[in-house]
Write an enzyme that holds these catalytic residues in place. Structure first.
Site, mmCIF file in Angstrom:
data_model
loop_
_atom_site.group_PDB
_atom_site.id
_atom_site.type_symbol
_atom_site.label_atom_id
_atom_site.label_comp_id
_atom_site.label_asym_id
_atom_site.label_seq_id
_atom_site.Cartn_x
_atom_site.Cartn_y
_atom_site.Cartn_z
ATOM 1 N N GLY A 11 0.838 -1.188 0.000
ATOM 2 C CA GLY A 11 0.000 0.000 0.000
ATOM 3 C C GLY A 11 0.874 1.239 0.000
ATOM 4 N N CYS A 12 0.357 2.303 0.522
ATOM 5 C CA CYS A 12 1.080 3.573 0.558
ATOM 6 C C CYS A 12 2.371 3.435 1.364
ATOM 7 C CB CYS A 12 0.193 4.635 1.185
ATOM 8 S SG CYS A 12 1.006 6.224 1.387
ATOM 9 N N PHE A 13 3.458 3.921 0.805
ATOM 10 C CA PHE A 13 4.741 3.773 1.502
ATOM 11 C C PHE A 13 4.802 4.570 2.795
ATOM 12 C CE2 PHE A 13 6.551 6.222 -2.412
ATOM 13 C CZ PHE A 13 5.954 7.431 -2.040
ATOM 14 N N TRP A 14 3.982 5.592 2.960
ATOM 15 C CA TRP A 14 3.983 6.361 4.207
ATOM 16 C C TRP A 14 3.623 5.459 5.390
ATOM 17 C CZ3 TRP A 14 0.461 10.982 2.469
ATOM 18 C CH2 TRP A 14 1.148 11.775 1.539
ATOM 19 N N CYS A 15 2.674 4.527 5.183
ATOM 20 C CA CYS A 15 2.251 3.626 6.269
ATOM 21 C C CYS A 15 3.383 2.694 6.677
ATOM 22 C CB CYS A 15 1.051 2.793 5.834
ATOM 23 S SG CYS A 15 -0.449 3.749 5.520
#
Length: 180
Positions: A11-15
């Site tokens: 998913g989103c790399f920020w997570c």
């Protein structure tokens, strides 16, 4: 023993970055793009879904402090490996679940953990993981503004409502792996 690196897409790399920055033995986490066909893609290009890249984090870690198996335990805790090209409201091939290995040893460990995950999912009646397990063929760091995003913007909407709950889940479920 030298530091090791594993590249993960969930998913989103920020997570992923926000969680792995809190794991003991993790020396550095970098958000980036992997396994596409366009050299040095931009975030905008990757979001178009035409480059073949997946949003990833490269986790650089000390194997004497945390094992690849433990890092993969975190990985499968903080994302849903049963949804193809999707994590929550993030939809597209760039959000696919993947483990991108650089050695046969990593592949074997990841394959064993993936088999355990699939057995647990089947026992729960949740299907199977769609996580791809393949060699890392290329990696490009994401733009500077994506690095350490959650740490710099914890009150931003996406961070507060999507990233923070994943960080909290990790902290509650795998507290033994928290940095001191």
């Amino acid at each position: 023993m030298l530091p090791a690196t594993i590249t993960l897409g969930g998913g989103c790399f920020w997570c992923l970055e926000a969680v792995y920055e809190q794991v003991r033995g993790v020396l550095r986490v970098e958000s980036g793009y992997a396994n596409g066909h366009v050299p040095a893609p931009t975030y905008e290009q990757v979001c178009e879904g035409t480059t073949g890249h997946v949003e990833v984090v490269q986790v650089h870690y000390d194997p004497q402090q945390v094992s690849l198996r433990e890092l993969l335990e975190v990985f499968f805790l903080i994302h849903d490996p049963t949804t193809l090209n999707r994590q929550g409201n993030d939809v597209g091939t760039q959000y696919r679940s993947g483990i991108y290995v650089i050695s046969e040893e990593q592949r074997q460990t990841a394959q064993a953990v993936l088999a355990e995950v699939n057995a647990a999912l089947a026992a729960e009646g949740r299907g199977v993981a769609v996580t791809e397990l393949c060699p890392l063929t290329q990696y490009w760091p994401a733009e500077a503004y994506h690095q350490h995003y959650f740490a710099q913007h914890p009150q931003q909407g996406y961070c507060a409502y999507v990233v923070a709950p994943k960080v909290d889940k990790f902290r509650r479920s795998l507290s033994r792996l928290l940095k001191a």
